[in-house]
Write an enzyme that holds these catalytic residues in place. Structure first.
Site, PDB file in Angstrom:
ATOM      1  N   TYR A  41       0.852  -1.208   0.000  1.00 10.93           N
ATOM      2  CA  TYR A  41       0.000   0.000   0.000  1.00 10.93           C
ATOM      3  C   TYR A  41       0.880   1.247   0.000  1.00 10.93           C
ATOM      4  O   TYR A  41       0.631   2.202  -0.739  1.00 10.93           O
ATOM      5  CB  TYR A  41      -0.927  -0.039   1.221  1.00 10.93           C
ATOM      6  CG  TYR A  41      -2.060   0.976   1.178  1.00 10.93           C
ATOM      7  CD1 TYR A  41      -3.207   0.744   0.425  1.00 10.93           C
ATOM      8  CD2 TYR A  41      -1.987   2.166   1.899  1.00 10.93           C
ATOM      9  CE1 TYR A  41      -4.249   1.660   0.385  1.00 10.93           C
ATOM     10  CE2 TYR A  41      -3.022   3.088   1.881  1.00 10.93           C
ATOM     11  CZ  TYR A  41      -4.153   2.826   1.124  1.00 10.93           C
ATOM     12  OH  TYR A  41      -5.184   3.745   1.088  1.00 10.93           O
TER      13      TYR A  41
ATOM     14  N   THR B 293     -15.124   6.116   5.952  1.00 10.25           N
ATOM     15  CA  THR B 293     -15.775   5.489   4.787  1.00 10.25           C
ATOM     16  C   THR B 293     -15.947   3.995   5.090  1.00 10.25           C
ATOM     17  O   THR B 293     -15.385   3.491   6.065  1.00 10.25           O
ATOM     18  CB  THR B 293     -14.873   5.605   3.538  1.00 10.25           C
ATOM     19  OG1 THR B 293     -13.688   4.814   3.760  1.00 10.25           O
ATOM     20  CG2 THR B 293     -14.478   7.033   3.229  1.00 10.25           C
TER      21      THR B 293
HETATM   22  P1  NAI Z   1     -14.146   2.416  -0.228  1.00 11.12           P
HETATM   23  O1  NAI Z   1     -13.760   0.991  -0.060  1.00 11.12           O
HETATM   24  O2  NAI Z   1     -15.250   2.966   0.579  1.00 11.12           O
HETATM   25  O3  NAI Z   1     -14.412   2.696  -1.779  1.00 11.12           O
HETATM   26  C1  NAI Z   1     -13.511   2.226  -2.751  1.00 11.12           C
HETATM   27  C2  NAI Z   1     -14.284   1.853  -4.003  1.00 11.12           C
HETATM   28  O4  NAI Z   1     -13.346   1.385  -4.981  1.00 11.12           O
HETATM   29  C3  NAI Z   1     -15.298   0.739  -3.782  1.00 11.12           C
HETATM   30  O5  NAI Z   1     -16.563   1.137  -4.274  1.00 11.12           O
HETATM   31  C4  NAI Z   1     -14.730  -0.425  -4.567  1.00 11.12           C
HETATM   32  O6  NAI Z   1     -15.736  -1.270  -5.136  1.00 11.12           O
HETATM   33  C5  NAI Z   1     -13.941   0.282  -5.649  1.00 11.12           C
HETATM   34  N1  NAI Z   1     -12.934  -0.573  -6.259  1.00 11.12           N
HETATM   35  C6  NAI Z   1     -12.085  -1.436  -5.635  1.00 11.12           C
HETATM   36  N2  NAI Z   1     -11.370  -2.099  -6.549  1.00 11.12           N
HETATM   37  C7  NAI Z   1     -11.751  -1.638  -7.769  1.00 11.12           C
HETATM   38  C8  NAI Z   1     -11.376  -1.943  -9.103  1.00 11.12           C
HETATM   39  N3  NAI Z   1     -10.444  -2.878  -9.378  1.00 11.12           N
HETATM   40  N4  NAI Z   1     -11.968  -1.263 -10.117  1.00 11.12           N
HETATM   41  C9  NAI Z   1     -12.924  -0.341  -9.860  1.00 11.12           C
HETATM   42  N5  NAI Z   1     -13.333  -0.034  -8.616  1.00 11.12           N
HETATM   43  C10 NAI Z   1     -12.754  -0.671  -7.590  1.00 11.12           C
HETATM   44  O7  NAI Z   1     -12.809   3.264   0.037  1.00 11.12           O
HETATM   45  P2  NAI Z   1     -12.560   4.823   0.288  1.00 11.12           P
HETATM   46  O8  NAI Z   1     -12.203   4.973   1.694  1.00 11.12           O
HETATM   47  O9  NAI Z   1     -13.619   5.655  -0.311  1.00 11.12           O
HETATM   48  O10 NAI Z   1     -11.194   4.983  -0.543  1.00 11.12           O
HETATM   49  C11 NAI Z   1     -11.123   5.598  -1.814  1.00 11.12           C
HETATM   50  C12 NAI Z   1      -9.664   5.810  -2.143  1.00 11.12           C
HETATM   51  O11 NAI Z   1      -9.082   6.625  -1.130  1.00 11.12           O
HETATM   52  C13 NAI Z   1      -8.809   4.549  -2.216  1.00 11.12           C
HETATM   53  O12 NAI Z   1      -7.878   4.683  -3.262  1.00 11.12           O
HETATM   54  C14 NAI Z   1      -8.100   4.532  -0.868  1.00 11.12           C
HETATM   55  O13 NAI Z   1      -6.883   3.825  -0.926  1.00 11.12           O
HETATM   56  C15 NAI Z   1      -7.899   6.021  -0.649  1.00 11.12           C
HETATM   57  N6  NAI Z   1      -7.694   6.411   0.745  1.00 11.12           N
HETATM   58  C16 NAI Z   1      -8.661   6.204   1.691  1.00 11.12           C
HETATM   59  C17 NAI Z   1      -8.462   6.613   2.980  1.00 11.12           C
HETATM   60  C18 NAI Z   1      -9.478   6.433   4.060  1.00 11.12           C
HETATM   61  O14 NAI Z   1      -9.144   6.716   5.229  1.00 11.12           O
HETATM   62  N7  NAI Z   1     -10.715   6.013   3.775  1.00 11.12           N
HETATM   63  C19 NAI Z   1      -7.199   7.238   3.383  1.00 11.12           C
HETATM   64  C20 NAI Z   1      -6.277   7.459   2.308  1.00 11.12           C
HETATM   65  C21 NAI Z   1      -6.522   7.044   1.034  1.00 11.12           C
END
Ligand code: NAI
Length: 258
Positions: free
Chosen positions: A162, A197
């Site tokens: 990651y 989230t």
């Molecule tokens: P989440 O899990 O709530 O949403 C992520 C979405 O990406 C989901 O709807 C999932 O189905 C989709 N996804 C996963 N693999 C996929 C693929 N191969 N193709 C298309 N869609 C795919 O996560 P969240 O928290 O909204 O995270 C969004 C982004 O933010 C991610 O890149 C995560 O690494 C990043 N992030 C999140 C943080 C947090 O604290 N929630 C902190 C820092 C970064």
């Protein structure tokens, strides 16, 4: 709140990956509120359709496309549908990502887990930009925002994949920003801290204790809200950020300042 017909983004088209949940959904809704037509892309179909429905409920325009960002054909097909439905592409938010399933020191880290995280969180961003940029070039200008993380700024113990992927997103953002700055495409990244989230729910186990541990790392004493990342993405896409190029914007309540 309904959509703003005279919003900054009226007549513009935004493509958002990972739009079925969390930060992606909040950003898709924010683009729609400001008047953009939005293409929501995700592997998770029912939740993604729900995001499109939420946008329509606001009075906005959206289509939901099933898209696995690791599959070039999916990404290309989703972008073809974007142009078919709305005629253009102005903004892209490459945000789809997964969290590590289990922590392990580098020498014990499973190769399969490494491959999956790099594939979705880094290679997926590359594939999306590869197919978005030619479409944005047709408009003569536009903006792309990629989702990195606090793990793109600092190392996370037990999370080599990651950390590497999110550092990689910043490097990729800078290279692409230089490649297209003279052609009026601005490429930037966001680095969210702990954001409340569904991903964070899985990370903390959803328990009060798990949440408290994460919050203890946040100088502001709370997690961020997905809408707080959405606001930064919209700003980075706006004319107010016209001179912001190749920047990795940290939005983390001070977590990585310490
Ligand atoms: P989440 O899990 O709530 O949403 C992520 C979405 O990406 C989901 O709807 C999932 O189905 C989709 N996804 C996963 N693999 C996929 C693929 N191969 N193709 C298309 N869609 C795919 O996560 P969240 O928290 O909204 O995270 C969004 C982004 O933010 C991610 O890149 C995560 O690494 C990043 N992030 C999140 C943080 C947090 O604290 N929630 C902190 C820092 C970064």
């Amino acid at each position: 709140m309904t959509t703003n017909e005279n919003g900054n983004y009226t007549g513009k088209v935004a493509f958002v990956t990972g739009a079925a949940s969390g930060i992606g959904r909040a950003t898709a809704l924010a683009f729609a509120r400001e008047g953009a037509s939005v293409v929501v892309a995700d592997v998770s179909e029912p939740s993604n359709q729900e995001t499109a429905r939420m946008i329509e409920e606001l009075g906005g325009q959206a289509i939901a496309v099933k898209c696995d960002v690791t599959q070039a054909e999916d990404v290309k097909a989703a972008l073809d549908k974007t142009v078919e439905a709305f005629g253009r592409l102005d903004f892209a938010f490459n945000n789809a990502g997964i969290e590590p399933r289990k922590a392990a020191p580098t020498a014990e880290y499973e190769e399969e887990e490494w491959n999956q995280i790099i594939d979705i969180n880094l290679r997926g961003v590359f594939l999306c930009m590869k197919h978005e940029i030619p479409l944005i070039l047709k408009q003569g200008r536009g903006a792309i925002v990629n989702t990195s993380s606090g793990a793109g700024i600092i190392g996370i113990k037990g999370s080599p994949a990651y950390t590497a992927a999110k550092h990689g997103v910043i490097g990729l953002t800078k290279a692409a920003a230089l490649d297209y700055a003279a052609q009026n495409i601005r490429v930037n990244a966001v680095c969210p801290g702990y954001i409340d989230t569904p991903m964070m729910g899985r990370f903390t186990g959803g328990t009060d204790e798990g949440r408290a541990q994460v919050i203890a790392e946040e100088p502001v004493g709370r997690m961020g809200k997905p809408e707080e990342i959405a606001a930064a993405v919209l700003w980075l896409c706006s004319d107010a950020a016209a001179f912001v190029v190749g920047h990795a914007m940290v939005i983390d309540g001070g977590q990585t300042v310490q």
